[in-house]
Design an enzyme around this catalytic site. Structure first.
Site, short mmCIF file in Angstrom:
data_model
loop_
_atom_site.label_atom_id
_atom_site.label_comp_id
_atom_site.label_asym_id
_atom_site.label_seq_id
_atom_site.Cartn_x
_atom_site.Cartn_y
_atom_site.Cartn_z
N LYS A 144 13.66 -57.62 10.93
CA LYS A 144 12.51 -56.80 11.33
C LYS A 144 11.18 -57.58 11.28
O LYS A 144 10.41 -57.51 12.22
CB LYS A 144 12.43 -55.60 10.37
CG LYS A 144 12.00 -54.32 11.00
CD LYS A 144 12.56 -53.10 10.27
CE LYS A 144 12.48 -53.21 8.77
NZ LYS A 144 11.16 -52.89 8.25
N ARG A 192 8.27 -45.11 5.80
CA ARG A 192 9.63 -45.41 5.30
C ARG A 192 10.35 -44.15 4.83
O ARG A 192 11.45 -44.22 4.30
CB ARG A 192 9.61 -46.48 4.22
CG ARG A 192 8.74 -46.17 3.04
CD ARG A 192 8.97 -47.20 1.97
NE ARG A 192 10.39 -47.25 1.63
CZ ARG A 192 10.86 -47.23 0.39
NH1 ARG A 192 10.03 -47.17 -0.61
NH2 ARG A 192 12.15 -47.28 0.14
N ARG A 248 19.47 -65.54 -4.44
CA ARG A 248 18.54 -64.66 -5.17
C ARG A 248 19.27 -63.38 -5.60
O ARG A 248 20.15 -62.90 -4.89
CB ARG A 248 17.36 -64.26 -4.26
CG ARG A 248 16.44 -65.40 -3.91
CD ARG A 248 15.22 -64.88 -3.20
NE ARG A 248 15.58 -63.85 -2.21
CZ ARG A 248 14.72 -63.17 -1.50
NH1 ARG A 248 13.44 -63.38 -1.62
NH2 ARG A 248 15.13 -62.27 -0.63
N ARG A 268 20.46 -51.37 -1.28
CA ARG A 268 19.31 -51.28 -0.37
C ARG A 268 19.68 -50.53 0.91
O ARG A 268 18.89 -49.77 1.45
CB ARG A 268 18.79 -52.68 -0.04
CG ARG A 268 18.00 -53.30 -1.20
CD ARG A 268 17.83 -54.79 -1.05
NE ARG A 268 17.02 -55.17 0.10
CZ ARG A 268 16.96 -56.42 0.58
NH1 ARG A 268 17.67 -57.39 0.03
NH2 ARG A 268 16.19 -56.69 1.61
N ARG A 304 22.72 -65.90 2.28
CA ARG A 304 21.50 -66.71 2.12
C ARG A 304 21.54 -67.58 0.87
O ARG A 304 21.92 -67.11 -0.19
CB ARG A 304 20.29 -65.78 1.98
CG ARG A 304 19.59 -65.48 3.26
CD ARG A 304 18.34 -64.70 2.92
NE ARG A 304 18.05 -63.74 3.95
CZ ARG A 304 17.42 -62.58 3.75
NH1 ARG A 304 17.03 -62.24 2.54
NH2 ARG A 304 17.18 -61.77 4.75
#
Ligand SMILES: [Zn+2]
Length: 219
Positions: A13, A88, A161, A172, A127
């Site tokens: 995004k 949101r 992370r 999430r 990642r």
């Protein structure tokens, strides 16, 4: 154009928002930037947000709404903007409608970036970040380092992370489904939603988005 960008975490995004804003010559207004700017400038809203964050609590909607309202009233945003991260939830979407109504303007489109859930998990959980420099980012599948666990650029150790662990990503996504997805239905009722696939190369997605926005403007 006045656009709201929505999509799950991992949809790219932020990257798309930056490109689209540039292509459309409108400011990119992200919640992250709003918080950083208000806190660093020490505005009243920034101080309030800080107080909640320091206590590890969620910043109330009214604070976020206040920051967005201030930003949208600045001269560069008078003829359009691209919102990223706001609204949101449905409460924020209703507040946004009220702000726009008071200015006698309307949203032109709500661009919904669609990515299959497993793809989101793969993108984020793969990642790997360099311990020396957080801008040195790799991906197990899409951009693997030459040697496993070692940064190509500086030789630093690569790590995942906490935010990027599969478990956190699933949480999430759950928050996105329950809090944010309902705004898509809210805007669909207003005939504003434009859905595109966020799969593929960044430039292809931008092109797809520009086409879809153009079609929605004509339609
Ligand atoms: Zn490095």
């Amino acid at each position: 154009m006045r656009i709201v960008l929505v999509g799950p975490p991992g949809a790219g995004k932020g990257t798309q928002a930056a490109y689209l804003a540039k292509n459309l010559s409108i400011p990119h207004i992200s919640t992250g930037d709003l918080f950083r700017a208000n806190i660093s400038q020490g505005t009243d809203l920034g101080k309030r947000a800080r107080a909640f964050m320091d206590e590890g609590r969620l910043v109330p909607d009214e604070v976020t709404i206040g920051m967005a309202k201030d930003r949208m009233s600045q001269p560069d945003a008078l003829n359009g903007f691209l919102l990223d991260g706001f609204p949101r939830n449905v409460g924020q979407a209703e507040a946004l409608d009220e702000i726009l109504r008071s200015e006698s303007v309307e949203l032109d489109a709500v661009l919904d970036l669609e990515v299959p859930e497993d793809e989101v998990v793969k993108r984020i959980a793969g990642r790997r970040i360099c311990r020396n420099e957080s801008a040195h980012v790799f991906h197990e599948t899409y951009n693997p380092p030459k040697a496993e666990g070692v940064c190509d650029t500086c030789g630093g150790e690569l790590y995942q992370r906490d935010d990027d662990s599969e478990e956190t990503v699933r949480t999430r996504l759950e928050v996105y489904h329950t809090q944010t997805e309902p705004i898509i239905d809210y805007y669909r009722a207003q005939g504003l939603v434009v859905t595109i696939s966020a799969l593929g190369k960044v430039t292809d997605v931008t092109e797809r988005a520009m086409e879809a926005l153009k079609r929605s403007e004509e339609g």
